[in-house]
Design an enzyme around this catalytic site. Structure first.
Site, PDB file in Angstrom:
ATOM      1  N   ARG A 282      39.376  33.007  35.956  1.00  0.00           N
ATOM      2  CA  ARG A 282      40.153  34.639  35.938  1.00  0.00           C
ATOM      3  C   ARG A 282      41.001  34.467  37.106  1.00  0.00           C
ATOM      4  O   ARG A 282      40.682  34.839  38.196  1.00  0.00           O
ATOM      5  CB  ARG A 282      39.034  35.533  35.672  1.00  0.00           C
ATOM      6  N   HIS A 286      39.626  41.440  37.550  1.00  0.00           N
ATOM      7  CA  HIS A 286      38.751  41.692  36.309  1.00  0.00           C
ATOM      8  C   HIS A 286      39.315  42.704  35.393  1.00  0.00           C
ATOM      9  O   HIS A 286      39.557  42.685  34.211  1.00  0.00           O
ATOM     10  CB  HIS A 286      37.165  42.306  36.623  1.00  0.00           C
ATOM     11  N   TYR A 295      36.189  39.748  47.220  1.00  0.00           N
ATOM     12  CA  TYR A 295      34.894  38.948  46.963  1.00  0.00           C
ATOM     13  C   TYR A 295      35.354  37.302  46.650  1.00  0.00           C
ATOM     14  O   TYR A 295      34.242  36.575  46.264  1.00  0.00           O
ATOM     15  CB  TYR A 295      34.085  39.495  45.711  1.00  0.00           C
TER      16      TYR A 295
END
Length: 389
Positions: A282, A286, A295
Protein backbone atom coordinates in the site's frame (compact mmCIF):
# COMPACT_ATOMS: atom_id res chain seq x y z
CA UNK A 1 3.33 -17.79 36.31
CA UNK A 2 5.51 -20.57 37.66
CA UNK A 3 2.96 -22.66 39.56
CA UNK A 4 1.61 -25.79 37.92
CA UNK A 5 -2.08 -26.30 37.27
CA UNK A 6 -3.63 -29.75 37.75
CA UNK A 7 -4.42 -31.43 34.47
CA UNK A 8 -2.20 -29.21 32.33
CA UNK A 9 1.27 -30.09 31.14
CA UNK A 10 4.11 -27.75 32.19
CA UNK A 11 4.77 -26.77 28.57
CA UNK A 12 1.43 -24.97 28.47
CA UNK A 13 3.11 -22.17 30.39
CA UNK A 14 6.31 -22.21 28.35
CA UNK A 15 7.25 -18.83 26.87
CA UNK A 16 5.73 -18.23 23.45
CA UNK A 17 8.30 -17.69 20.71
CA UNK A 18 8.40 -14.24 19.16
CA UNK A 19 6.39 -13.94 15.95
CA UNK A 20 8.25 -14.50 12.73
CA UNK A 21 8.70 -11.16 11.01
CA UNK A 22 7.66 -10.83 7.38
CA UNK A 23 10.35 -10.46 4.72
CA UNK A 24 11.96 -7.06 4.81
CA UNK A 25 12.78 -4.90 1.82
CA UNK A 26 16.15 -6.56 1.33
CA UNK A 27 14.79 -10.12 1.38
CA UNK A 28 13.31 -12.10 -1.50
CA UNK A 29 9.78 -13.47 -1.35
CA UNK A 30 8.72 -16.55 -3.28
CA UNK A 31 5.67 -16.01 -5.46
CA UNK A 32 4.35 -16.53 -8.96
CA UNK A 33 5.89 -13.90 -11.24
CA UNK A 34 5.68 -13.54 -15.01
CA UNK A 35 6.92 -9.96 -15.43
CA UNK A 36 9.87 -8.65 -13.43
CA UNK A 37 10.10 -5.11 -12.03
CA UNK A 38 12.50 -4.37 -14.90
CA UNK A 39 9.88 -5.33 -17.47
CA UNK A 40 11.33 -8.73 -18.44
CA UNK A 41 9.00 -11.66 -19.20
CA UNK A 42 9.81 -14.80 -17.19
CA UNK A 43 8.40 -18.33 -17.21
CA UNK A 44 6.71 -20.24 -14.41
CA UNK A 45 6.16 -24.02 -14.41
CA UNK A 46 2.53 -23.83 -13.28
CA UNK A 47 1.19 -20.57 -14.68
CA UNK A 48 1.42 -18.83 -18.03
CA UNK A 49 0.04 -15.68 -19.61
CA UNK A 50 -1.57 -16.60 -22.92
CA UNK A 51 -2.73 -13.19 -24.18
CA UNK A 52 -0.94 -10.98 -26.72
CA UNK A 53 0.72 -7.57 -26.43
CA UNK A 54 -2.51 -5.80 -27.34
CA UNK A 55 -4.04 -7.22 -24.16
CA UNK A 56 -1.02 -6.02 -22.18
CA UNK A 57 -1.51 -2.55 -23.67
CA UNK A 58 -5.09 -2.77 -22.42
CA UNK A 59 -3.86 -3.65 -18.94
CA UNK A 60 -1.52 -0.66 -19.02
CA UNK A 61 -4.38 1.63 -20.00
CA UNK A 62 -6.61 0.20 -17.27
CA UNK A 63 -4.02 0.67 -14.55
CA UNK A 64 -3.13 4.18 -15.69
CA UNK A 65 -6.75 5.34 -15.77
CA UNK A 66 -7.53 3.76 -12.41
CA UNK A 67 -4.49 5.39 -10.81
CA UNK A 68 -5.57 8.75 -12.22
CA UNK A 69 -9.09 8.27 -10.87
CA UNK A 70 -7.59 7.40 -7.50
CA UNK A 71 -5.29 10.43 -7.34
CA UNK A 72 -8.11 12.74 -8.40
CA UNK A 73 -10.38 11.34 -5.70
CA UNK A 74 -7.63 11.86 -3.12
CA UNK A 75 -7.28 15.47 -4.26
CA UNK A 76 -11.04 15.97 -4.04
CA UNK A 77 -11.02 14.72 -0.47
CA UNK A 78 -8.15 17.03 0.46
CA UNK A 79 -10.18 19.92 -0.92
CA UNK A 80 -13.21 19.03 1.18
CA UNK A 81 -15.31 17.51 -1.60
CA UNK A 82 -15.24 13.95 -0.23
CA UNK A 83 -15.61 12.93 3.38
CA UNK A 84 -13.05 10.14 3.01
CA UNK A 85 -11.21 8.15 0.36
CA UNK A 86 -9.48 4.76 0.50
CA UNK A 87 -6.62 4.82 -1.98
CA UNK A 88 -5.51 1.83 -4.06
CA UNK A 89 -2.14 3.38 -4.97
CA UNK A 90 0.32 0.55 -5.62
CA UNK A 91 -2.36 -2.14 -5.89
CA UNK A 92 -3.44 -1.50 -9.48
CA UNK A 93 -1.95 -4.72 -10.89
CA UNK A 94 -3.62 -6.90 -8.26
CA UNK A 95 -7.02 -5.39 -9.05
CA UNK A 96 -6.81 -5.07 -12.83
CA UNK A 97 -5.20 -8.46 -13.29
CA UNK A 98 -7.81 -10.25 -11.21
CA UNK A 99 -10.67 -8.11 -12.52
CA UNK A 100 -9.89 -8.86 -16.15
CA UNK A 101 -9.85 -12.60 -15.39
CA UNK A 102 -13.57 -12.54 -14.55
CA UNK A 103 -16.23 -13.62 -17.00
CA UNK A 104 -19.65 -12.02 -17.46
CA UNK A 105 -21.34 -14.39 -15.00
CA UNK A 106 -18.85 -14.22 -12.12
CA UNK A 107 -19.89 -12.20 -9.07
CA UNK A 108 -17.63 -9.82 -7.11
CA UNK A 109 -17.82 -9.03 -3.40
CA UNK A 110 -15.45 -6.11 -2.69
CA UNK A 111 -14.18 -4.26 0.34
CA UNK A 112 -14.11 -0.45 0.08
CA UNK A 113 -10.86 -0.20 -1.93
CA UNK A 114 -11.59 -2.23 -5.08
CA UNK A 115 -11.89 0.77 -7.40
CA UNK A 116 -9.88 -1.05 -10.07
CA UNK A 117 -12.14 -4.11 -10.02
CA UNK A 118 -15.17 -1.82 -10.15
CA UNK A 119 -13.63 -0.21 -13.24
CA UNK A 120 -13.20 -3.63 -14.86
CA UNK A 121 -16.82 -4.45 -14.13
CA UNK A 122 -18.07 -1.24 -15.72
CA UNK A 123 -19.15 0.58 -12.56
CA UNK A 124 -19.16 4.35 -13.09
CA UNK A 125 -16.41 5.88 -10.90
CA UNK A 126 -18.83 8.67 -10.02
CA UNK A 127 -20.95 6.11 -8.21
CA UNK A 128 -17.96 5.28 -6.03
CA UNK A 129 -17.40 8.96 -5.26
CA UNK A 130 -21.05 9.45 -4.36
CA UNK A 131 -20.64 6.98 -1.51
CA UNK A 132 -17.55 8.73 -0.15
CA UNK A 133 -19.13 12.16 -0.66
CA UNK A 134 -22.05 11.07 1.46
CA UNK A 135 -24.79 11.82 -1.06
CA UNK A 136 -25.90 8.19 -1.37
CA UNK A 137 -25.39 4.78 0.17
CA UNK A 138 -23.94 3.15 -2.93
CA UNK A 139 -25.74 4.13 -6.12
CA UNK A 140 -25.08 1.09 -8.28
CA UNK A 141 -27.21 -2.03 -8.64
CA UNK A 142 -25.03 -5.13 -8.08
CA UNK A 143 -27.07 -7.00 -10.67
CA UNK A 144 -26.10 -4.57 -13.43
CA UNK A 145 -22.35 -5.17 -13.22
CA UNK A 146 -22.05 -8.29 -11.03
CA UNK A 147 -20.29 -6.07 -8.51
CA UNK A 148 -21.74 -5.84 -5.01
CA UNK A 149 -21.79 -2.70 -2.89
CA UNK A 150 -18.67 -1.76 -0.96
CA UNK A 151 -18.41 -3.47 2.41
CA UNK A 152 -17.22 -1.35 5.32
CA UNK A 153 -17.50 -4.10 7.97
CA UNK A 154 -14.09 -5.76 7.76
CA UNK A 155 -14.28 -9.28 6.36
CA UNK A 156 -18.07 -9.56 6.26
CA UNK A 157 -18.10 -9.78 2.46
CA UNK A 158 -16.29 -13.13 2.52
CA UNK A 159 -19.31 -14.72 4.20
CA UNK A 160 -21.66 -13.00 1.76
CA UNK A 161 -19.54 -14.29 -1.12
CA UNK A 162 -19.49 -17.84 0.23
CA UNK A 163 -23.25 -17.84 0.61
CA UNK A 164 -23.70 -16.49 -2.89
CA UNK A 165 -21.31 -19.11 -4.29
CA UNK A 166 -23.26 -21.85 -2.54
CA UNK A 167 -26.34 -20.45 -4.26
CA UNK A 168 -24.59 -20.67 -7.64
CA UNK A 169 -23.79 -24.27 -6.79
CA UNK A 170 -27.42 -25.08 -5.95
CA UNK A 171 -28.62 -23.32 -9.09
CA UNK A 172 -26.49 -25.78 -11.09
CA UNK A 173 -24.48 -22.88 -12.54
CA UNK A 174 -21.21 -24.71 -11.85
CA UNK A 175 -19.59 -27.42 -13.93
CA UNK A 176 -17.79 -25.83 -16.88
CA UNK A 177 -14.47 -23.98 -16.40
CA UNK A 178 -15.27 -21.49 -19.17
CA UNK A 179 -19.04 -20.94 -19.08
CA UNK A 180 -19.79 -21.77 -15.45
CA UNK A 181 -20.20 -19.22 -12.67
CA UNK A 182 -17.89 -18.38 -9.79
CA UNK A 183 -17.63 -15.78 -7.04
CA UNK A 184 -14.61 -13.78 -5.93
CA UNK A 185 -14.24 -12.08 -2.55
CA UNK A 186 -11.63 -9.38 -1.93
CA UNK A 187 -10.13 -8.63 1.45
CA UNK A 188 -6.89 -7.42 3.01
CA UNK A 189 -4.21 -8.97 5.19
CA UNK A 190 -5.73 -7.40 8.30
CA UNK A 191 -9.15 -8.85 7.49
CA UNK A 192 -7.61 -12.34 7.45
CA UNK A 193 -7.58 -12.15 11.26
CA UNK A 194 -11.34 -11.62 11.41
CA UNK A 195 -13.61 -14.44 12.49
CA UNK A 196 -15.90 -13.86 9.51
CA UNK A 197 -13.09 -14.64 7.08
CA UNK A 198 -12.13 -17.86 8.81
CA UNK A 199 -15.77 -18.93 9.05
CA UNK A 200 -16.10 -18.27 5.33
CA UNK A 201 -13.08 -20.50 4.71
CA UNK A 202 -14.71 -23.30 6.69
CA UNK A 203 -18.06 -23.12 4.90
CA UNK A 204 -16.47 -22.77 1.47
CA UNK A 205 -14.24 -25.76 2.08
CA UNK A 206 -16.86 -28.07 3.58
CA UNK A 207 -19.45 -27.25 0.91
CA UNK A 208 -16.89 -27.04 -1.93
CA UNK A 209 -18.23 -23.62 -2.86
CA UNK A 210 -17.12 -22.06 -6.17
CA UNK A 211 -15.42 -19.05 -4.58
CA UNK A 212 -12.00 -17.44 -4.92
CA UNK A 213 -10.73 -15.65 -1.82
CA UNK A 214 -8.49 -12.87 -3.10
CA UNK A 215 -6.33 -11.38 -0.35
CA UNK A 216 -4.46 -8.19 -1.21
CA UNK A 217 -1.61 -8.42 1.25
CA UNK A 218 -0.43 -4.80 1.17
CA UNK A 219 1.70 -5.30 4.31
CA UNK A 220 -0.32 -3.02 6.59
CA UNK A 221 -3.66 -3.36 8.36
CA UNK A 222 -3.97 0.38 8.93
CA UNK A 223 -0.91 0.81 11.21
CA UNK A 224 -0.38 -2.87 12.11
CA UNK A 225 2.27 -4.76 10.08
CA UNK A 226 1.73 -8.19 8.61
CA UNK A 227 3.67 -9.92 11.41
CA UNK A 228 0.79 -8.96 13.72
CA UNK A 229 -1.57 -10.96 11.54
CA UNK A 230 0.26 -14.22 10.89
CA UNK A 231 3.37 -16.30 11.61
CA UNK A 232 3.28 -17.97 8.18
CA UNK A 233 2.62 -16.67 4.67
CA UNK A 234 -1.10 -15.99 4.38
CA UNK A 235 -1.67 -18.29 1.40
CA UNK A 236 -0.53 -21.27 3.50
CA UNK A 237 -3.56 -20.86 5.74
CA UNK A 238 -5.71 -22.40 3.02
CA UNK A 239 -4.15 -25.82 3.63
CA UNK A 240 -5.52 -25.85 7.15
CA UNK A 241 -9.03 -25.46 5.78
CA UNK A 242 -8.58 -28.06 3.07
CA UNK A 243 -8.21 -26.11 -0.14
CA UNK A 244 -5.26 -24.77 -2.16
CA UNK A 245 -3.56 -21.42 -1.72
CA UNK A 246 -1.10 -19.58 -3.94
CA UNK A 247 0.98 -16.44 -3.53
CA UNK A 248 1.38 -14.20 -6.55
CA UNK A 249 3.41 -11.07 -7.16
CA UNK A 250 0.62 -8.56 -6.65
CA UNK A 251 2.55 -5.90 -8.57
CA UNK A 252 2.69 -8.13 -11.67
CA UNK A 253 -0.52 -7.74 -13.67
CA UNK A 254 0.31 -10.68 -15.95
CA UNK A 255 0.88 -13.11 -13.08
CA UNK A 256 -2.15 -11.86 -11.18
CA UNK A 257 -4.31 -12.41 -14.26
CA UNK A 258 -2.94 -15.92 -14.84
CA UNK A 259 -3.29 -17.05 -11.23
CA UNK A 260 -6.79 -15.62 -10.81
CA UNK A 261 -7.91 -17.05 -14.13
CA UNK A 262 -6.83 -20.54 -13.07
CA UNK A 263 -8.46 -20.19 -9.64
CA UNK A 264 -11.73 -19.02 -11.22
CA UNK A 265 -11.70 -21.88 -13.71
CA UNK A 266 -11.19 -24.30 -10.86
CA UNK A 267 -14.18 -22.80 -9.04
CA UNK A 268 -16.40 -22.79 -12.14
CA UNK A 269 -15.73 -26.44 -12.91
CA UNK A 270 -16.77 -27.43 -9.39
CA UNK A 271 -13.38 -28.07 -7.78
CA UNK A 272 -14.01 -25.68 -4.90
CA UNK A 273 -12.34 -22.63 -3.36
CA UNK A 274 -8.84 -21.20 -3.73
CA UNK A 275 -7.03 -18.61 -1.65
CA UNK A 276 -4.95 -16.17 -3.71
CA UNK A 277 -2.53 -13.97 -1.79
CA UNK A 278 -1.47 -11.01 -3.92
CA UNK A 279 1.76 -9.85 -2.33
CA UNK A 280 1.82 -6.09 -2.86
CA UNK A 281 2.29 -2.84 -0.97
CA UNK A 282 0.00 0.00 0.00
CA UNK A 283 2.00 2.97 -1.26
CA UNK A 284 -0.44 5.51 0.11
CA UNK A 285 -2.28 5.92 3.38
CA UNK A 286 -4.88 3.45 4.60
CA UNK A 287 -7.44 6.18 4.02
CA UNK A 288 -7.16 9.95 3.78
CA UNK A 289 -7.63 10.13 7.55
CA UNK A 290 -4.41 8.19 8.12
CA UNK A 291 -0.77 9.32 8.35
CA UNK A 292 1.51 6.38 7.41
CA UNK A 293 4.69 8.32 8.20
CA UNK A 294 3.98 7.65 11.87
CA UNK A 295 4.40 3.89 11.63
CA UNK A 296 6.45 2.90 8.58
CA UNK A 297 9.85 3.73 7.17
CA UNK A 298 10.33 5.96 4.15
CA UNK A 299 13.03 3.64 2.77
CA UNK A 300 10.50 0.80 2.53
CA UNK A 301 8.27 3.01 0.43
CA UNK A 302 11.17 3.92 -1.83
CA UNK A 303 12.01 0.23 -2.24
CA UNK A 304 8.48 -0.59 -3.33
CA UNK A 305 8.41 2.31 -5.78
CA UNK A 306 11.02 0.37 -7.75
CA UNK A 307 8.43 -2.42 -8.09
CA UNK A 308 5.72 -0.09 -9.39
CA UNK A 309 3.09 -2.17 -11.23
CA UNK A 310 2.53 0.37 -14.01
CA UNK A 311 6.16 1.19 -14.71
CA UNK A 312 7.12 -2.45 -15.23
CA UNK A 313 4.42 -2.87 -17.87
CA UNK A 314 5.49 0.36 -19.54
CA UNK A 315 9.09 -0.89 -19.58
CA UNK A 316 8.03 -4.14 -21.23
CA UNK A 317 5.87 -2.46 -23.86
CA UNK A 318 8.52 0.11 -24.75
CA UNK A 319 11.59 -2.15 -24.71
CA UNK A 320 10.27 -5.58 -25.65
CA UNK A 321 7.04 -5.02 -27.57
CA UNK A 322 8.19 -1.97 -29.54
CA UNK A 323 5.23 0.20 -28.58
CA UNK A 324 5.63 3.78 -29.74
CA UNK A 325 5.74 6.67 -27.29
CA UNK A 326 2.58 8.10 -28.83
CA UNK A 327 0.58 5.28 -27.23
CA UNK A 328 1.65 6.31 -23.74
CA UNK A 329 0.93 9.97 -24.50
CA UNK A 330 -2.57 9.06 -25.67
CA UNK A 331 -3.24 7.07 -22.49
CA UNK A 332 -2.06 9.96 -20.32
CA UNK A 333 -4.29 12.37 -22.24
CA UNK A 334 -7.25 10.02 -21.78
CA UNK A 335 -6.48 9.76 -18.06
CA UNK A 336 -6.49 13.56 -17.74
CA UNK A 337 -9.85 13.72 -19.51
CA UNK A 338 -11.32 11.03 -17.24
CA UNK A 339 -10.08 12.93 -14.18
CA UNK A 340 -11.55 16.22 -15.40
CA UNK A 341 -14.93 14.61 -16.04
CA UNK A 342 -14.79 12.90 -12.65
CA UNK A 343 -14.14 16.18 -10.87
CA UNK A 344 -16.88 17.98 -12.75
CA UNK A 345 -19.36 15.19 -12.05
CA UNK A 346 -18.45 15.06 -8.37
CA UNK A 347 -18.91 18.80 -7.85
CA UNK A 348 -22.27 18.67 -9.64
CA UNK A 349 -23.72 15.98 -7.38
CA UNK A 350 -26.88 17.30 -5.70
CA UNK A 351 -27.13 17.13 -1.94
CA UNK A 352 -29.72 14.57 -0.85
CA UNK A 353 -32.81 15.32 1.18
CA UNK A 354 -32.70 13.53 4.51
CA UNK A 355 -36.15 12.10 3.84
CA UNK A 356 -34.68 10.27 0.84
CA UNK A 357 -32.92 7.81 3.11
CA UNK A 358 -36.26 6.42 4.27
CA UNK A 359 -36.69 5.07 0.75
CA UNK A 360 -33.78 2.66 0.94
CA UNK A 361 -34.54 0.61 4.04
CA UNK A 362 -37.19 -1.64 2.50
CA UNK A 363 -38.50 -2.41 -0.97
CA UNK A 364 -42.03 -1.89 0.34
CA UNK A 365 -42.02 0.73 3.08
CA UNK A 366 -43.86 -0.50 6.20
CA UNK A 367 -46.48 1.75 7.73
CA UNK A 368 -44.39 2.42 10.85
CA UNK A 369 -41.45 3.69 8.79
CA UNK A 370 -43.75 5.83 6.67
CA UNK A 371 -45.09 7.43 9.86
CA UNK A 372 -41.53 8.16 11.02
CA UNK A 373 -40.74 9.74 7.65
CA UNK A 374 -43.81 11.93 7.75
CA UNK A 375 -43.13 12.93 11.35
CA UNK A 376 -39.57 13.93 10.52
CA UNK A 377 -40.68 15.81 7.40
CA UNK A 378 -43.20 17.82 9.44
CA UNK A 379 -40.58 18.59 12.07
CA UNK A 380 -38.02 19.72 9.49
CA UNK A 381 -40.60 21.83 7.66
CA UNK A 382 -41.39 23.70 10.88
CA UNK A 383 -38.05 25.48 10.56
CA UNK A 384 -38.94 26.94 7.16
CA UNK A 385 -41.39 29.76 6.59
CA UNK A 386 -42.64 28.21 3.36
CA UNK A 387 -43.28 24.90 5.08
CA UNK A 388 -40.90 22.95 2.83
CA UNK A 389 -38.14 20.63 4.08
Amino acid sequence: MSESVPGLAPEVFAPVEAPVSPPQASEEVEFVQLLTPEGERVEHPDYSFDLDDEAIKGFYRDMTLVRRIDTEATALQRQGELGLWASLLGQEAAQIGSGRALNSKDMVFPTYREHGVAFCQGVNPLNLLGLFRGVDQGAWDPRDNNFHLYTIVIGAQTLHATGYAMGQQRDHAVGDPETGEATIAYFGDGASSQGDVNEAFIYASVFNAPVVFFCQNNQWAISEPIDRQTRIPLYQRAAGFGFPGVRVDGNDVLATYAVTQQALKRAREGSGPTLVEAYTYRMGAHTTSDDPTKYRLSEDLEYWKLKDPIERVKAYLARQAGVEHAFFDDVEAEADQVAAELRQGCLAMPDPELTDFFKYAYVDMPEELAEQRDSYAAYAASFHADGEV
